[in-house]
Design a protein around this motif. Sequence first.
Motif, short mmCIF file in Angstrom:
data_model
loop_
_atom_site.label_atom_id
_atom_site.label_comp_id
_atom_site.label_asym_id
_atom_site.label_seq_id
_atom_site.Cartn_x
_atom_site.Cartn_y
_atom_site.Cartn_z
N ALA A 106 0.84 -1.20 0.00
CA ALA A 106 0.00 0.00 0.00
C ALA A 106 0.87 1.25 0.00
O ALA A 106 0.61 2.20 -0.76
N PHE A 107 1.91 1.26 0.82
CA PHE A 107 2.81 2.41 0.89
C PHE A 107 3.47 2.66 -0.46
O PHE A 107 3.55 3.80 -0.92
N GLU A 108 3.94 1.60 -1.12
CA GLU A 108 4.60 1.75 -2.42
C GLU A 108 3.62 2.24 -3.49
O GLU A 108 3.98 3.06 -4.34
N LYS A 109 2.39 1.76 -3.45
CA LYS A 109 1.38 2.24 -4.40
C LYS A 109 1.14 3.74 -4.21
O LYS A 109 1.08 4.50 -5.19
N LEU A 110 1.02 4.16 -2.96
CA LEU A 110 0.80 5.58 -2.68
C LEU A 110 2.01 6.42 -3.07
O LEU A 110 1.87 7.54 -3.58
N LYS A 111 3.19 5.87 -2.86
CA LYS A 111 4.42 6.56 -3.25
C LYS A 111 4.46 6.78 -4.77
O LYS A 111 4.80 7.87 -5.24
N LEU A 112 4.09 5.76 -5.53
CA LEU A 112 4.06 5.90 -6.99
C LEU A 112 3.02 6.92 -7.43
O LEU A 112 3.27 7.73 -8.34
N MET A 113 1.86 6.91 -6.79
CA MET A 113 0.85 7.92 -7.11
C MET A 113 1.37 9.31 -6.85
O MET A 113 1.12 10.24 -7.63
N ASN A 114 2.11 9.47 -5.78
CA ASN A 114 2.67 10.78 -5.45
C ASN A 114 3.70 11.22 -6.50
O ASN A 114 3.75 12.40 -6.87
N GLU A 115 4.50 10.28 -6.98
CA GLU A 115 5.47 10.61 -8.03
C GLU A 115 4.75 11.08 -9.30
O GLU A 115 5.17 12.05 -9.94
N ILE A 116 3.69 10.39 -9.66
CA ILE A 116 2.91 10.77 -10.85
C ILE A 116 2.27 12.14 -10.63
O ILE A 116 2.28 13.00 -11.52
N LYS A 117 1.71 12.37 -9.45
CA LYS A 117 1.12 13.67 -9.14
C LYS A 117 2.15 14.76 -9.31
O LYS A 117 1.89 15.80 -9.93
#
Length: 168
Positions: free
Chosen positions: A153-164
Amino acid sequence: DLAHSLKFEVNAIAKKVKPVYIQIDEPFLSTGMVDMKTAREAIDIIHDGLEIPLAMHVCGILDNAFKDLTRFNVDILDMEFAGNNVNLGVLEKNASLLGDKKVGFGCVDSSVNEVDDISDIDELVSKAIEIVGKENLLIDPDCGLRRAPKDVAFEKLKLMNEIKDKYS
């Protein structure tokens, strides 16, 4: 009756917490088993007098429900796109029906307990920006990450933040 109870809760949250927006989850609206008129009336009750944006999350394939969903009195219509190969086409064909609604765009797949490929997320978000514009897009997981292991979950959120950050 349930809508009036939820209205009480929504008002209490809006006053105490001061959130950016409040989201109502309506997972069954895509199934065809719901009276959309009654559901719209319930959302109207919840939205009445609310001074912050109201979002509504709808799971599932939306090809038969999207047009009805755009008529709901919500400011943000949140849907899943990462774990679903139909909804992006539905959005593309019907984006003009959104009016001034923003799109909550599920861009990481919450149905798998593996970290998404960042290029897949980027491609989805890029297409969504082409369809609705980045000013109308809020990225999020498809349907929450409650079943994912904490590290995934943390890694998924981290990737979303990078895309944002890439599109900010």
